[in-house]
Enzyme design. Structure first.
Site, PDB file in Angstrom:
ATOM      1  N   SER A 303      -3.302   4.307   0.865  1.00 27.31           N
ATOM      2  CA  SER A 303      -2.165   4.858   0.131  1.00 27.31           C
ATOM      3  C   SER A 303      -1.930   6.335   0.482  1.00 27.31           C
ATOM      4  CB  SER A 303      -2.408   4.659  -1.364  1.00 27.31           C
ATOM      5  OG  SER A 303      -1.275   4.982  -2.121  1.00 27.31           O
ATOM      6  N   ASP A 314       1.710  11.457  13.534  1.00 29.43           N
ATOM      7  CA  ASP A 314       3.048  11.408  14.120  1.00 29.43           C
ATOM      8  C   ASP A 314       3.512  12.773  14.605  1.00 29.43           C
ATOM      9  OD1 ASP A 314       3.066   8.735  13.579  1.00 29.43           O
ATOM     10  OD2 ASP A 314       4.725   8.777  12.142  1.00 29.43           O
ATOM     11  N   LYS A 328      -2.145   0.244   2.819  1.00 32.88           N
ATOM     12  CA  LYS A 328      -1.347   0.122   1.594  1.00 32.88           C
ATOM     13  C   LYS A 328      -0.157   1.067   1.728  1.00 32.88           C
ATOM     14  CE  LYS A 328      -1.392   0.593  -3.433  1.00 32.88           C
ATOM     15  NZ  LYS A 328      -0.239   1.533  -3.463  1.00 32.88           N
TER      16      LYS A 328
END
Length: 394
Positions: A303, A314, A328
């Protein structure tokens, strides 16, 4: 033996009954009608046939079930069942569970210190909380709980499982766990879990080690304070440990990622209604000073942990070391109901800056490495080796 449901004796009786139920539901939902009106106006009407089936079954249960139930009890059961079947992360919370959830985000609750998710016939351990009873007993991410207090969890709903797991501080809970084909027995004493969200230390090669065990409301602020202390102690590079971190609040995850990023998207969420979509962007201020960064993750990182790891990966701000994360990628909103109860409802999916939805997939580290020896933290050693030869000024 097959039992056939009889039709309600008359159409008038049915209409009266269904009208009463709908009126009760509408009256109970009045505080929420303003916020939902726009959404409801766009939805097709409830299919009458489905509603007739519901009321027919409801009537039969109310009149014939061996254990008499009041209308209030039956509607409560219907609500719990509705939420239970949506997805494995949505759940109904009674008043006690809502209180525990609020305590959890503030940093203190009573239990054995473990994050769980129902999966198939058993309960899967996402991760034990640092230094809690489950952690000290040796319970690991990926363990499967098959029995609680001697009772099989197969067939139990989330509410029933939670009732078995929770209790007062000082009381005992027994677990039977399945791990790689081996059955293990645990007897744990519940205690007040006070989670220190962030801890830190200065390691070799001037590495500022930052450990986040859970994302709470104040985690971002605590992290920056710890970073400032490490700078004064001589740190000039960062190691962020998110292993066995089950997540927490979305805002805290954005705050932590923002401590290392100065521009661009951190995370976006996409809900069913476009007006509910959210976007978090990095601010120009940089507590990390742009210094080299490595992040440790494993299959217990879930999460909010994955939001941070995904943003760093990224943006190519640092290197990820360890195992593929839990996966998740959904957002749960907490809806408060009358009498202190609530619903934890999946309302959106989140996406990394490059638009990846990692739900049920996880984030793959740049350097994949598993700890094979409990006494030898190979992941930590690899991350330190990765940072050691780096020149912080570059």
């Amino acid at each position: 033996m097959r039992i056939r449901l009889n039709k309600i004796s008359s159409r008038l009786q049915f209409s009266q009954r269904i009208g009463g139920l709908i009126l009760a539901l509408v009256c109970g939902a009045l505080p929420y009608t303003n916020t939902l009106a726009a959404v409801q106006a766009k939805q097709p009407p409830v299919p009458l046939a489905a509603l007739e089936s519901f009321v027919a079954v409801y009537e039969r249960i109310r009149l014939k079930h061996v254990d008499a139930k009041t209308d209030e009890e039956l509607l409560q059961l219907a609500l719990e069942g509705l939420i239970l079947k949506l997805d494995r992360f949505s759940s109904y919370l009674d008043a006690d569970e809502m209180a525990r959830l609020q305590q959890d985000t503030q940093g203190e609750y009573t239990g054995i210190g473990v994050e769980l998710v129902p999966e198939g016939d058993y309960i899967r351990v996402i991760t034990p909380i640092d230094d809690g009873p489950a952690y000290r007993a040796g319970i690991l991410p990926g363990d499967w709980i098959t029995h609680v207090q001697g009772k099989a969890v197969n067939g139990l709903d989330v509410h029933a499982i939670d009732e078995l797991m929770t209790g007062s501080a000082g009381t005992e809970v027994t677990l039977i766990i399945l791990r790689k084909g081996e059955t293990l027995n645990f007897a744990l004493t519940r205690e007040i879990i006070s989670t220190q969200s962030v801890r830190s230390e200065l390691m070799r090669s001037k590495v500022g080690y930052l450990r986040i065990s859970l994302f709470q409301n104040h985690t971002g602020q605590d992290l920056v304070e710890q970073m400032q202390a490490l700078k004064l102690a001589g740190a000039d590079r960062w190691l962020l440990d998110l292993r066995n971190n089950p997540g927490g609040t979305l805002g805290a995850a954005a705050d932590v990622a923002d401590a290392f990023l100065t521009t661009g998207v951190i995370v976006t969420t996409k809900a069913r209604q476009a007006s509910s979509n959210m976007r978090f962007d990095a601010k120009a201020i940089d507590p990390s000073e742009g210094w080299p960064l490595a992040i440790l993750i494993n299959n217990g990182s879930a999460s909010a942990s994955e939001i941070v790891a995904g943003a760093i990966k990224d943006h190519q701000r640092g290197q990820l070391v360890g195992d593929t994360s839990f996966g998740k990628g959904s957002v749960q909103s907490v809806i408060t109901l009358p009498q202190g109860a609530g619903v934890k409802l999946t309302t959106a999916y989140y996406y990394t800056p490059d638009g990846h939805n990692i739900h049920l997939k996880g984030i793959q580290p740049d350097i994949i490495l598993s700890n094979t020896d409990a006494q030898d933290d190979q992941q930590l050693a690899a991350a330190l080796d990765l940072l050691s030869p780096l020149d912080a000024e570059k």
